[in-house]
Every structure is written in C-alpha cells, then in structure tokens.
Design a protein around this motif. Structure first.
Motif, PDB file in Angstrom:
ATOM      1  N   THR A   1       0.846  -1.188   0.000  1.00 16.55           N
ATOM      2  CA  THR A   1       0.000   0.000   0.000  1.00 16.55           C
ATOM      3  C   THR A   1       0.884   1.241   0.000  1.00 16.55           C
ATOM      4  O   THR A   1       1.520   1.573   1.013  1.00 16.55           O
ATOM      5  CB  THR A   1      -0.923   0.015   1.239  1.00 16.55           C
ATOM      6  OG1 THR A   1      -1.652  -1.221   1.310  1.00 16.55           O
ATOM      7  CG2 THR A   1      -1.894   1.188   1.170  1.00 16.55           C
ATOM      8  N   ASP A   2       0.970   1.880  -1.166  1.00 16.25           N
ATOM      9  CA  ASP A   2       1.826   3.065  -1.322  1.00 16.25           C
ATOM     10  C   ASP A   2       3.232   2.800  -0.783  1.00 16.25           C
ATOM     11  O   ASP A   2       3.822   3.619  -0.078  1.00 16.25           O
ATOM     12  CB  ASP A   2       1.216   4.277  -0.600  1.00 16.25           C
ATOM     13  CG  ASP A   2      -0.095   4.719  -1.238  1.00 16.25           C
ATOM     14  OD1 ASP A   2      -0.261   4.505  -2.447  1.00 16.25           O
ATOM     15  OD2 ASP A   2      -0.954   5.265  -0.514  1.00 16.25           O
ATOM     16  N   CYS A   3       3.757   1.637  -1.147  1.00 17.00           N
ATOM     17  CA  CYS A   3       5.096   1.232  -0.707  1.00 17.00           C
ATOM     18  C   CYS A   3       6.125   1.809  -1.675  1.00 17.00           C
ATOM     19  O   CYS A   3       6.109   1.510  -2.868  1.00 17.00           O
ATOM     20  CB  CYS A   3       5.188  -0.297  -0.663  1.00 17.00           C
ATOM     21  SG  CYS A   3       6.808  -0.926  -0.174  1.00 17.00           S
ATOM     22  N   ARG A   4       7.018   2.616  -1.164  1.00 13.05           N
ATOM     23  CA  ARG A   4       7.966   3.349  -2.000  1.00 13.05           C
ATOM     24  C   ARG A   4       9.307   2.623  -2.076  1.00 13.05           C
ATOM     25  O   ARG A   4       9.867   2.234  -1.049  1.00 13.05           O
ATOM     26  CB  ARG A   4       8.159   4.755  -1.440  1.00 13.05           C
ATOM     27  CG  ARG A   4       8.954   5.709  -2.324  1.00 13.05           C
ATOM     28  CD  ARG A   4       8.970   7.096  -1.711  1.00 13.05           C
ATOM     29  NE  ARG A   4       7.653   7.718  -1.768  1.00 13.05           N
ATOM     30  CZ  ARG A   4       7.219   8.483  -2.763  1.00 13.05           C
ATOM     31  NH1 ARG A   4       8.038   8.717  -3.807  1.00 13.05           N
ATOM     32  NH2 ARG A   4       6.028   9.024  -2.739  1.00 13.05           N
ATOM     33  N   ILE A   5       9.800   2.428  -3.290  1.00 16.19           N
ATOM     34  CA  ILE A   5      11.118   1.839  -3.507  1.00 16.19           C
ATOM     35  C   ILE A   5      11.888   2.706  -4.491  1.00 16.19           C
ATOM     36  O   ILE A   5      11.281   3.383  -5.338  1.00 16.19           O
ATOM     37  CB  ILE A   5      11.020   0.394  -4.060  1.00 16.19           C
ATOM     38  CG1 ILE A   5      10.228   0.368  -5.371  1.00 16.19           C
ATOM     39  CG2 ILE A   5      10.434  -0.552  -3.030  1.00 16.19           C
ATOM     40  CD1 ILE A   5      10.225  -0.992  -6.059  1.00 16.19           C
ATOM     41  N   PRO A   6      13.206   2.729  -4.418  1.00 15.98           N
ATOM     42  CA  PRO A   6      13.979   3.564  -5.354  1.00 15.98           C
ATOM     43  C   PRO A   6      13.926   3.000  -6.772  1.00 15.98           C
ATOM     44  O   PRO A   6      13.776   1.788  -6.972  1.00 15.98           O
ATOM     45  CB  PRO A   6      15.395   3.505  -4.790  1.00 15.98           C
ATOM     46  CG  PRO A   6      15.448   2.236  -4.006  1.00 15.98           C
ATOM     47  CD  PRO A   6      14.071   2.044  -3.433  1.00 15.98           C
ATOM     48  N   ALA A   7      14.038   3.866  -7.748  1.00 15.16           N
ATOM     49  CA  ALA A   7      14.030   3.429  -9.149  1.00 15.16           C
ATOM     50  C   ALA A   7      15.175   2.476  -9.444  1.00 15.16           C
ATOM     51  O   ALA A   7      15.087   1.652 -10.366  1.00 15.16           O
ATOM     52  CB  ALA A   7      14.103   4.654 -10.065  1.00 15.16           C
TER      53      ALA A   7
END
Length: 385
Positions: free
Chosen positions: A215-221
C-alpha cells in the motif's frame, strides 16, 4: 540404497558426479533428523546450515553468468530424496535470486547474492496474484513512477518464503504496454513501510507461504531489474531455468519412495514368503523403476540442453516437469499401497512423501498448463515458426 547408476550417463561431467556424491554424503548426516515442528525456524536453520556448508553457492552465478542447470537439478533431486523441506529451502534461494543473478546490475548482485549464497539472507519470488494465478500477463499490481522512486500497490499470494524472506523479486505493472509487455521486475527488501504480510497460508506439506499486500510502498528506481517493461521476459527466463529443477525434486521424492518400497517388500512376509515374490508386487516395482528412469532422462536432457547453450528450453522443461511430477505421484502412491496400513500412518516416510509431492504438480505451472505449452511448441515447430 538409492540407484546412482544414472550419474554415468553422458549428460554429466565429472564435476557433476562429484557434486552429487558429496552432497549426498553431507545430507545423509546433516538432514537425518531435521526438526519440522516449527516450519519457519526449520527453514531458517536449513538456510544457515546449507549456506555454511557451501551448498547455496550454486543458486546464483557471478556477473550474470549462466547457472549450471544440471548441478541445480542434481542438488534438488538429492535433497528431496533426503528431506522435502531442505529441497524447498535450496530451491527458493535459487528461484528468489534467479532474476538478480541473471538480469541484475552489478550493484544489485553485489548487495544480495553474497548474502543468499552464504545463508545470511532468505529470498522469495513474488509473482502470483489472487485473481491471475498462472496467467502472469494479467497481473494487476502496479508500480507507479514518482520522481526517483516507484510506488507499489497491490497484492501477491501463494508466495513461498513469504513472511520470513529478507528480499523479494517482485513483479508489477509499470504501464509500458498492455498485457505481458507492461510488467517490470523489482528487488524489494522486507520491512519497508507499506509492505505487510496479511495472511500465512497453511498447506498439506508445510512450508512458509503468505499473501503480501503493498500500500503506497515506496522503492527507489534503482530497484528495477533489467529495465522497465522487461518483467515478463525476466519471469519466463527464470522459470525456464528452474522448471526443470521442480521435475528433479519430484524425481528425488520418487527415488526415495522406491527405496522405501523395496525395503518393505524385501523384509515383509506374506504366507511365509517375502512380499516381493508376488508377481503383482514385482509388476509395481517394475513400473516404479521405469517411471523413474524415464523421468530422469527427460530432466537431464532438458538440463543438458540448457547448459549446452540453448537460449530457451521451454518445451523440454515443460515435458520434464509434466511427466516427472505426474509419474512421481503415481510412484509414491504405489509405495503407500505396498506399505498397507502403515502407508497412511502419520510419521511414516511414504506418508510424508505423499503430501510432499502434490504441490509440485501445481506450482511453477500446473500440469495442464504444461500440456498447453508443449502443444503450442510442438505445433509451432511443425509449422516452422
């Protein structure tokens, strides 16, 4: 004593024979009494012990080099013959990091492969979704680009090592194109905000399984594997390598079942004579031996073909998995039957094998999916496509 004569087949080099013999000797001692009472802890212990002994080194290769599929198959066959959970642990260290090994950047490989090879980190392969199952192209989980990050939303289910893994190879839709062309692969460490294990799944042969929610889990590109839109290609490339090893695990279960059956029929007496003197029993033993050798030939043909440089072994691997898993189920069923009432008693090895084998006909492409693959490849070959 398990038949080892197949190691003399021309599919193998001396390094493969030595590996199989050394692993078998280690497993005979180290896996003799694995405590399965706590499945999660048993898996952690097995990862550490196999990592310490060096057996996990082969689950990935340096600098994107090809994996030795024959060695992977021999490892899974040997481990499955000794302990099903040990085979599972080995397989997931390979499948979970296969995409990193084959398609990852130098930084991604340097960060994770030394840890998984030494048993310091546990890996997982997060592909299946609740609504898509084997239809990977219809995955709906999204990875939306936001500046230098991607934001993950969606669910994965039936994820082996879910809940205990340290790193997940995860597939999500980045919107590059419809269907299969819109999927990308990512390296996702456990413990991120917005990443939760929502259910632990219980199955007939216990091993760690879970449903995961993002749920709206942010990971680097920088976590992307192989570039945007390459996810389906990466997933199929990894499965193309590891599908043959599923067949090898089934072969290991079948060999152990035959060994248990042979012990039974040579020591059990009926009306004053050994059970094996009954012609019907001899017929069962013959069928079991035949199915095992036929499976081994299909498996090691596929593995040898891949190791010899074939870019894909889709048809060969599908044939090996379909035949070997289906026939292993039959071999084990015969072993249960030859044990009579003891065959269904909890704690007996053949009863455990009966539970162990069933999932192999489902995961990494169910048997009917393999039939579709084989048919399509056969028709394409006939048409010269």
């Amino acid at each position: 004593m398990a038949d080892k004569s197949f190691l003399e087949w021309p599919f193998f080099e001396d390094r493969h024979r030595s590996h199989a013999q050394d692993l078998d000797a280690w497993a005979s001692g180290a896996l003799a009494a694995v405590d399965h009472s706590d499945t999660d802890q048993a898996c952690r212990n097995l990862v550490r012990s196999m990592g310490d002994a060096g057996w996990l080194m082969q689950t990935s290769a340096p600098d994107g080099a090809p994996l030795d599929v024959r060695k992977l198959c021999l490892s899974r066959e040997t481990l499955a013959r000794h302990d099903g959970l040990a085979d599972f642990v080995f397989a997931m260290q390979g499948l979970g990091t296969g995409a990193i090994s084959l398609f990852g950047t130098s930084a991604q490989r340097d960060e994770w492969l030394p840890l998984t090879q030494r048993g310091k980190a546990i890996s997982a392969f997060a592909l299946t979704e609740p609504q898509s199952g084997s239809d990977v192209a219809n995955s709906t989980m999204t990875a939306t680009r936001d500046g230098n990050d991607y934001i993950l939303n969606g669910e994965k289910t039936w994820i082996s090592n879910g809940g205990i893994a340290d790193v997940y190879t995860l597939f999500a839709r980045t919107g590059d194109a419809p269907g299969a062309r819109g999927l990308s692969a990512f390296v996702v460490p456990a413990g991120l905000r917005g990443f939760e294990v929502v259910e632990r799944l219980q199955v007939i042969a216990p091993h760690p399984l879970a449903t995961l929610r993002f749920t709206d889990c942010r990971i680097p590109a920088s976590a992307i594997l192989g570039g945007s839109g390459q996810g389906f290609k990466i997933a199929m490339g990894v499965l193309d390598v590891f599908r043959s090893t599923v067949a090898a695990a089934a072969l290991g279960f079948a060999r152990r079942a035959l060994d248990e059956a042979l012990d039974r029929v040579t020591t059990r007496h009926v009306q004053g004579a050994p059970l094996f003197e009954l012609q019907m029993v001899q017929g069962h033993i013959a069928d079991m031996a035949l199915d095992i050798d036929a499976s081994a030939l299909l498996i090691y043909r596929a593995a040898w073909t891949k190791d010899s440089g074939a870019p894909r072994i889709t048809r060969e691997a599908a044939m090996a998995k379909l035949f070997s898993t289906d026939q292993a189920q039959k071999v084990i069923d015969k072993a249960v039957q030859l044990h009579g009432g003891d065959g269904v008693r909890h704690g007996m090895k053949v009863e455990q094998l009966y539970r162990d084998i069933r999932a192999l006909r489902i995961y990494e492409g169910a048997s009917d999916v393999q039939r579709v693959i084989i048919a399509r490849q056969t028709i394409a070959n006939h048409q010269g496509i």
